[in-house]
Every structure is written in C-alpha cells, then in structure tokens.
Design a protein around this motif. Structure first.
Motif, short mmCIF file in Angstrom:
data_model
loop_
_atom_site.label_atom_id
_atom_site.label_comp_id
_atom_site.label_asym_id
_atom_site.label_seq_id
_atom_site.Cartn_x
_atom_site.Cartn_y
_atom_site.Cartn_z
N ALA A 45 0.86 -1.20 0.00
CA ALA A 45 0.00 0.00 0.00
C ALA A 45 0.89 1.24 0.00
CB ALA A 45 -0.92 -0.02 1.21
N THR A 46 1.38 1.58 -1.16
CA THR A 46 2.39 2.64 -1.26
C THR A 46 1.84 4.04 -0.95
OG1 THR A 46 1.96 2.76 -3.65
CG2 THR A 46 3.80 1.37 -2.91
N ASP A 47 0.52 4.17 -0.87
CA ASP A 47 -0.05 5.48 -0.54
C ASP A 47 -0.20 5.69 0.96
OD1 ASP A 47 -2.02 3.50 -0.42
OD2 ASP A 47 -3.63 4.97 -0.71
N LEU A 48 0.11 4.63 1.74
CA LEU A 48 0.01 4.73 3.19
C LEU A 48 1.37 4.74 3.84
CD1 LEU A 48 -2.89 2.22 4.03
CD2 LEU A 48 -3.00 4.72 4.04
N HIS A 49 1.47 5.50 4.94
CA HIS A 49 2.70 5.51 5.72
C HIS A 49 2.36 5.18 7.17
CE1 HIS A 49 6.55 6.64 7.42
NE2 HIS A 49 5.92 7.42 8.27
N TYR A 50 2.79 4.00 7.62
CA TYR A 50 2.62 3.58 9.01
C TYR A 50 3.89 2.90 9.48
CZ TYR A 50 -2.45 4.36 9.42
OH TYR A 50 -3.70 4.93 9.50
N LYS A 51 4.20 3.04 10.74
CA LYS A 51 5.29 2.26 11.32
C LYS A 51 4.89 0.79 11.27
CE LYS A 51 7.05 6.23 12.45
NZ LYS A 51 8.15 6.82 11.66
N ASP A 52 5.89 -0.09 11.21
CA ASP A 52 5.52 -1.50 11.06
C ASP A 52 6.22 -2.42 12.06
OD1 ASP A 52 8.09 -1.57 10.06
OD2 ASP A 52 7.55 -2.54 8.17
N ASP A 53 6.64 -1.87 13.21
CA ASP A 53 7.18 -2.75 14.24
C ASP A 53 6.03 -3.54 14.87
OD1 ASP A 53 6.58 -1.02 16.99
OD2 ASP A 53 7.03 0.24 15.26
N ASP A 54 6.35 -4.65 15.49
CA ASP A 54 5.33 -5.58 15.98
C ASP A 54 4.32 -4.91 16.90
OD1 ASP A 54 6.88 -7.35 14.59
OD2 ASP A 54 7.16 -8.77 16.25
N ASP A 55 4.80 -4.19 17.91
CA ASP A 55 3.90 -3.60 18.89
C ASP A 55 2.96 -2.58 18.26
OD1 ASP A 55 4.92 -5.12 20.94
OD2 ASP A 55 6.28 -3.58 21.69
N PHE A 56 3.46 -1.85 17.28
CA PHE A 56 2.62 -0.85 16.64
C PHE A 56 1.53 -1.52 15.81
CE2 PHE A 56 1.56 2.69 13.79
CZ PHE A 56 1.52 3.74 14.70
N LEU A 57 1.86 -2.56 15.11
CA LEU A 57 0.86 -3.26 14.28
C LEU A 57 -0.20 -3.95 15.13
CD1 LEU A 57 3.05 -4.78 11.41
CD2 LEU A 57 1.78 -2.63 11.45
N LEU A 58 0.18 -4.36 16.34
CA LEU A 58 -0.79 -5.00 17.24
C LEU A 58 -1.92 -4.04 17.62
CD1 LEU A 58 1.40 -7.17 19.66
CD2 LEU A 58 -0.35 -7.99 18.06
N ILE A 59 -1.63 -2.74 17.65
CA ILE A 59 -2.66 -1.74 17.96
C ILE A 59 -3.85 -1.88 17.01
CG2 ILE A 59 -3.15 0.75 17.89
CD1 ILE A 59 -0.26 1.19 18.90
N PHE A 60 -3.57 -2.24 15.77
CA PHE A 60 -4.62 -2.34 14.75
C PHE A 60 -5.13 -3.76 14.57
CE2 PHE A 60 -1.57 0.99 13.88
CZ PHE A 60 -2.39 2.12 13.89
N LEU A 61 -4.28 -4.74 14.85
CA LEU A 61 -4.69 -6.13 14.66
C LEU A 61 -5.64 -6.60 15.75
CD1 LEU A 61 -1.33 -7.68 13.45
CD2 LEU A 61 -3.50 -7.73 12.19
N ARG A 62 -5.41 -6.18 16.98
CA ARG A 62 -6.26 -6.68 18.07
C ARG A 62 -7.73 -6.27 17.91
NH1 ARG A 62 -1.54 -6.66 22.47
NH2 ARG A 62 -1.26 -8.93 22.59
#
Length: 290
Positions: A45-62
């Motif tokens: 998704a080249t139009d999006l900018h998000y950090k991708d470390d594990d803890d940060f991604l968990l914020i959205f996955l949970r």
C-alpha cells in the motif's frame, strides 16, 4: 488510597492472553503470521505511511481480531479521517492542550479499571463543562490524545474501554456547543477511526433537554454503536448492571471514594508518551509531491 496516574504497558499476563484467545482469536502462531501479513500489505500500500514494528501493528490487529486485511482497512480509514480533519489533528501534542487538561475538569480517566479490566473514560458534558473555556473542538482533541495513550496498554487493547458521558446540569450553552458538525466529527472518529475496542457508552444524569442533543447525534449513529449505547438518567442501579459499583466512585453510586482527581493528575502521563503521539501523527496517507 494511593493512585498511579500512569498507563500499564506490561506484557499481557497468561490470564489476559486467554481472554485474547477466546475473544480475538489471538495465539502466538496467529499473532506472528498476522503481523507478518499486515507488514507485507502495508508495504504494497504505497499510498500509506505507518510504522511496522510488531507492537505498533498489534494496535490495529487486536481490534480487528487478527484479520490483516481488516486491520489495513482500518488504517486506511484512520488516514482518511486524519486527512479530512487535518486542521484539528495536524501535529497535535499534549502541550498544545495543557490548559484544557489541567485547568478544566472536562475529560477524566478513572484511576482503576472496571470489573472486566476495561479502561473507563469519563466525559463531563454538563455543568462542569464551560464551552467558552474549552470548545467542543478542544474537547475532541483531549479525547483524541487520551485514546493515543490507551493504545499503548495491552490490557486495554484486549479488554477494551468504556465511556461514561455525564450530562448532569446540562444547559443550553452546552447544547449549542454540541453542534451537528461536532456530532459528526465525534461519531465518525468513534465508528471509523478508533483503533480500540469500545465496548460500551453510558449516558448518565441527562436532563430532559438532552433530547435536543440526542436528535443531533442520532443521524450519524450506526447499528453496531447503537447497540452499545445505554441511557440511565439518574438510575444508578440500572447503570450498575453494566459497571459494578465495586469499581465506581460515590459520584456514581459506587463504593469507592468520590473522585478527587482530574485531567490535571493525568496530564503528566499523557506528556510522558509524546514519542508515540509523534509517531502516530506521522501516520496516514503519503504526502503527494509535485
């Protein structure tokens, strides 16, 4: 009573992980696979900018029960919300709202969790709120900053949060501030761009004039949120069916002492996590270059 006005960033306990397994499908294997897949989707998704470390991604996955594509859709909705309300949220930091936090008792967080381990946010929308001192836009910014801090708590990510909206003493000056544009802003955020499990919203101590406010909010409320909203008026026993009196202060018919703290006590905690707030501020759509 000693209170710790800080969040809890400790890793989930075995008991909490069992809740996550039952309610969110979370297992070590699925967690690892979902993080990997979401990281890959973000890269595409080249139009999006998000950090991708594990803890940060968990914020959205949970809150998305570990479905990576659903998490990506949420991240896209958040990016859209931040773009649409850029004037409110651009580079928003706690220091910008220090006066509203520390001098006005409008937004507060209970020092303890409820009986289900959920964070409890208290919003004083009635007589305690002077819209001339804290505008509705400022009120939203306080709410927004607090949600950024709550994101960092694994226990809140898993158990979710409860909002109590106290309309005691509501008058026309607050009704005027709760405009259709504010209603749309708040409900769009809650329903489209809030990466937390909002379990319940409790409306309490609302007077008859509240019907004017509710008429403004109703058009923007979707079925999922509507099912999680409860109206109690002054009936605290009815409220206690959802939030136990054992975890509530006397202000709400509970067995704990009356609330003697406010946003002033919580502000140092919010200010402590400016690094995360700064990182979140950078997330969203990639800026277009000419």
């Amino acid at each position: 009573m000693t209170r710790n006005f800080d969040i809890d960033t400790d890793p989930p306990t075995p008991e909490l992980l069992e809740v996550a397994r039952k309610e969110l499908r979370e297992t070590p294997e699925l967690r690892e696979a979902s993080i990997k897949e979401l990281r890959s989707l973000l890269k595409e998704a080249t139009d999006l900018h998000y950090k991708d470390d594990d803890d940060f991604l968990l914020i959205f996955l949970r809150p998305c029960h570990f479905y990576p594509e659903s998490a990506l859709k949420m991240m896209r909705r958040i990016a859209e919300f931040k773009k649409n309300y850029n004037n409110l949220l651009h580079n928003l930091m706690p220091e910008d709202k220090k006066r509203a936090f520390t001098e006005h008792n409008v937004v507060n967080v209970l020092a303890n969790r409820d009986q289900k381990g959920r964070r409890v946010l208290l919003v004083n929308c009635g007589a305690l709120w002077d819209p001339k001192q804290v505008s509705s836009e400022q009120l939203f910014r306080l709410f927004y900053l607090i949600h950024l801090i709550a994101q960092l708590e694994p226990e809140t990510q898993i158990n979710g949060a409860v909002v109590i909206m106290d309309f005691d003493g509501l008058s026309l000056k607050q009704v005027k501030a709760l405009s259709p544009s504010f209603s749309k802003l708040l409900l769009t955020f809650i329903q489209e761009a809030l990466p937390l499990r909002l379990k319940e919203v409790h409306i309490i101590k609302q007077p008859y004039i509240f019907k004017l406010v509710w008429a403004l909010f109703t058009p923007f409320i979707k079925e999922k949120l509507n099912k999680r909203m409860f109206f109690h008026g002054g009936d605290m026993k009815k409220f206690h069916q959802y939030v136990s009196p054992d975890v509530l202060p006397k202000n709400y018919g509970g067995s704990l002492p009356e609330i003697d703290y406010s946003g002033k006590d919580w502000f140092p905690c919010v200010g402590k996590y400016v690094d995360h707030i700064g990182r979140y501020n950078e997330c969203g759509f990639v800026a277009k270059t000419d």
